[in-house]
Design an enzyme around this catalytic site. Sequence first.
Site, PDB file in Angstrom:
ATOM      1  N   VAL A   1       0.882  -1.168   0.000  1.00 42.01           N
ATOM      2  CA  VAL A   1       0.000   0.000   0.000  1.00 42.01           C
ATOM      3  C   VAL A   1       0.918   1.216   0.000  1.00 42.01           C
ATOM      4  O   VAL A   1       1.735   1.392   0.899  1.00 42.01           O
ATOM      5  CB  VAL A   1      -0.911   0.008   1.239  1.00 42.01           C
ATOM      6  CG1 VAL A   1      -1.780   1.266   1.248  1.00 42.01           C
ATOM      7  CG2 VAL A   1      -1.793  -1.234   1.262  1.00 42.01           C
ATOM      8  N   SER A   2       0.786   2.028  -1.034  1.00 43.80           N
ATOM      9  CA  SER A   2       1.724   3.140  -1.234  1.00 43.80           C
ATOM     10  C   SER A   2       1.573   4.223  -0.170  1.00 43.80           C
ATOM     11  O   SER A   2       0.570   4.281   0.558  1.00 43.80           O
ATOM     12  CB  SER A   2       1.515   3.760  -2.620  1.00 43.80           C
ATOM     13  OG  SER A   2       1.765   2.822  -3.639  1.00 43.80           O
TER      14      SER A   2
END
Length: 381
Positions: free
Chosen positions: A91-92
């Site tokens: 998850v960025s």
Amino acid sequence: MTSVAGVRVWLVDRLEASGALTPDWRQAFLDVGRHLFLPDVFWASTGDGYERCDRAESPERWLELAYSDVAIVTQWDDGADSGQREPTSSVSMPTMVASMLRDLDVHEGHRIWEGGTGPGWNAGLLARRLGAHNVVTVELDPAVAAQAAANFRALDAVPTAVVGDAADGHLPGAPYDRGILTCSVREVPPAVIGQIRRQGALVLPFAPLFGGGAVARLTVADGTATGPFTGSSAFMRMRQQRYQAPPVDDYLPGDWPGDSEHEYTTLSPLDVVDDWLASFVVGLAVPDVYYRRSGGGDMTTLWLFDTGVTSWATVDFADGASRFEVRQSGPRRLWSEVEEVVRWWMKQGRPGFERFGLTVSGGEHRAWLDDPVNLLTSARG
């Protein structure tokens, strides 16, 4: 006890204050919690490596990291447990997610294609903002796609999720008003460009083989995509575009230094490869050259190779040195090419990511400075 609602508002306020999050995205970020897309055990990239966090052991820390501005790794080594410990799903960073959605410039009624579902937070935000029926997301890894599908069950608006190759786009849902990639590419897939409407936009992290990376916002017209880079980025590479380098022996049969020519340079090789922007500019201008390091500490050797397996070069770095030993072999002088690009970039005043751009047409990628007519190759010439 820290509340989910409290940390969510805290993060959204800071994203908006930084300018990464525009007001039209605020409600989606408030409604679609990042923690919903995180497993009970994850690894947060905190700047000092990866911090493993187990929700059962440290629930407060887990929630704190879930709403911190850090990337969070959710899979290693394509799930194969190979021991290489390469991050392959994540998850960025919230700042990066918000800024790329800002660059996407969506409007009511737009249809969106996303390549690289990952755990699904980005697709969930898009579905909340535009309606689930307007969002198609594609994920290559079946296990990652299955986890994203499970994560989507917590949402009111569930996007169309497809298990497939993002490089193929998703033709049944085309054409799209906008496209976004959440993995980096060194070649923009032609099929994706072909599925975006004329004057539609494609936002993606572009990472040349040599190094560095930046987000590009490309406008599509008649099979061509062109536009500027909007800022630095660092994403996992699209799985199909990971480069498998040949063995060094394919370049250098026999003992080093072989038939190489000997010279010196005053440009430190570490000033090239340890500078994210300089590496990026080199990669744009010389897209078929890559490097490896050997040694370390007081002495490092930079090895340069071309993908055509015709040429190689080495540059030795020693602490305190004012000039650095170079050896080059083959029809190309790879260090000379790299140094020429870096010297040119310095002469231009070290322009930043936002002054560069990219045009993709017919599978050909042409990088430019300030204007599409000002190609990097001609600028150096």
